[in-house]
Write a protein that holds these residues in place. Structure first.
Motif, mmCIF file in Angstrom:
data_model
loop_
_atom_site.group_PDB
_atom_site.id
_atom_site.type_symbol
_atom_site.label_atom_id
_atom_site.label_comp_id
_atom_site.label_asym_id
_atom_site.label_seq_id
_atom_site.Cartn_x
_atom_site.Cartn_y
_atom_site.Cartn_z
ATOM 1 N N LEU A 1 37.228 33.449 -43.885
ATOM 2 C CA LEU A 1 37.680 33.489 -42.499
ATOM 3 C C LEU A 1 37.929 34.932 -42.071
ATOM 4 O O LEU A 1 38.357 35.759 -42.882
ATOM 5 C CB LEU A 1 38.953 32.668 -42.330
ATOM 6 C CG LEU A 1 38.801 31.151 -42.448
ATOM 7 C CD1 LEU A 1 40.164 30.485 -42.366
ATOM 8 C CD2 LEU A 1 37.889 30.603 -41.366
ATOM 9 N N THR B 1 38.511 29.462 -48.825
ATOM 10 C CA THR B 1 38.317 29.346 -47.375
ATOM 11 C C THR B 1 38.963 30.533 -46.665
ATOM 12 O O THR B 1 38.399 31.068 -45.712
ATOM 13 C CB THR B 1 38.924 28.018 -46.866
ATOM 14 O OG1 THR B 1 38.315 26.940 -47.576
ATOM 15 C CG2 THR B 1 38.687 27.854 -45.384
ATOM 16 N N MET C 1 40.479 26.057 -53.405
ATOM 17 C CA MET C 1 39.565 25.860 -52.272
ATOM 18 C C MET C 1 40.142 26.457 -50.995
ATOM 19 O O MET C 1 39.413 27.069 -50.203
ATOM 20 C CB MET C 1 39.266 24.378 -52.084
ATOM 21 C CG MET C 1 38.360 23.809 -53.146
ATOM 22 S SD MET C 1 37.753 22.153 -52.799
ATOM 23 C CE MET C 1 39.251 21.218 -52.825
ATOM 24 N N ALA C 2 41.428 26.315 -50.769
ATOM 25 C CA ALA C 2 42.053 26.908 -49.596
ATOM 26 C C ALA C 2 41.993 28.426 -49.665
ATOM 27 O O ALA C 2 41.740 29.100 -48.657
ATOM 28 C CB ALA C 2 43.509 26.436 -49.478
ATOM 29 N N ALA D 1 45.242 29.638 -44.350
ATOM 30 C CA ALA D 1 44.498 29.174 -45.528
ATOM 31 C C ALA D 1 45.133 29.700 -46.814
ATOM 32 O O ALA D 1 45.297 28.950 -47.790
ATOM 33 C CB ALA D 1 43.046 29.615 -45.429
ATOM 34 N N TRP E 1 42.999 32.965 -41.740
ATOM 35 C CA TRP E 1 43.066 33.251 -43.168
ATOM 36 C C TRP E 1 44.508 33.213 -43.672
ATOM 37 O O TRP E 1 44.758 32.848 -44.814
ATOM 38 C CB TRP E 1 42.421 34.601 -43.480
ATOM 39 C CG TRP E 1 43.099 35.771 -42.837
ATOM 40 C CD1 TRP E 1 42.796 36.330 -41.636
ATOM 41 C CD2 TRP E 1 44.189 36.502 -43.366
ATOM 42 N NE1 TRP E 1 43.640 37.370 -41.372
ATOM 43 C CE2 TRP E 1 44.506 37.504 -42.421
ATOM 44 C CE3 TRP E 1 44.946 36.425 -44.526
ATOM 45 C CZ2 TRP E 1 45.536 38.410 -42.612
ATOM 46 C CZ3 TRP E 1 45.956 37.328 -44.718
ATOM 47 C CH2 TRP E 1 46.251 38.305 -43.769
#
Length: 125
Positions: free
Chosen positions: A124, A120, A116-117, A84, A81
């Protein structure tokens, strides 16, 4: 300008070839340009387009920073994470810079990649 065997050449006035435009012709062409208020309006629209793309990019960057700060406080281990969120922060920062330079489409792309990252990073462990 005359065509001479497929090549364009500037004439000296005579034999049907037009001479270089004179000052009066240039002035008449300049005065025939569109209304200056229209150019000012277009500049204002471009400025608002840049601001409209900068605001979401800044918000995504701030959300990435707050997400990293809150997860670092609550979780002792760092995982995927972190990467991300870092990618999301980098993309959002790039989106701000691209919007500032007037590249609004690229800014939109970078901001969406950052979002989007960030999403994500939220899923995580």
């Amino acid at each position: 300008m005359a065509m001479n065997g497929g090549e364009q050449t500037w004439g000296q006035g005579g034999e049907g070839a037009p001479a270089h435009p004179g000052t009066d012709e240039l002035r008449a062409g300049f005065q025939g340009q569109p209304n200056p208020a229209l150019a000012k309006e277009r500049a204002q629209q471009a400025r608002w387009a840049r601001v409209a793309r900068m605001v979401p990019a800044v918000l995504v960057a701030l959300m990435c920073v707050s997400g990293v700060a809150s997860r670092l406080k609550s979780v002792a281990d760092t995982g995927g994470w972190t990467i991300a969120y870092g990618v999301g922060l980098g993309c959002a920062g790039l989106g701000v810079e691209l919007a500032r330079r007037g590249r609004t489409r690229w800014s939109y792309l970078a901001t969406m990649l950052g979002a989007m990252a960030m999403a994500t990073g939220k899923i995580l462990p």
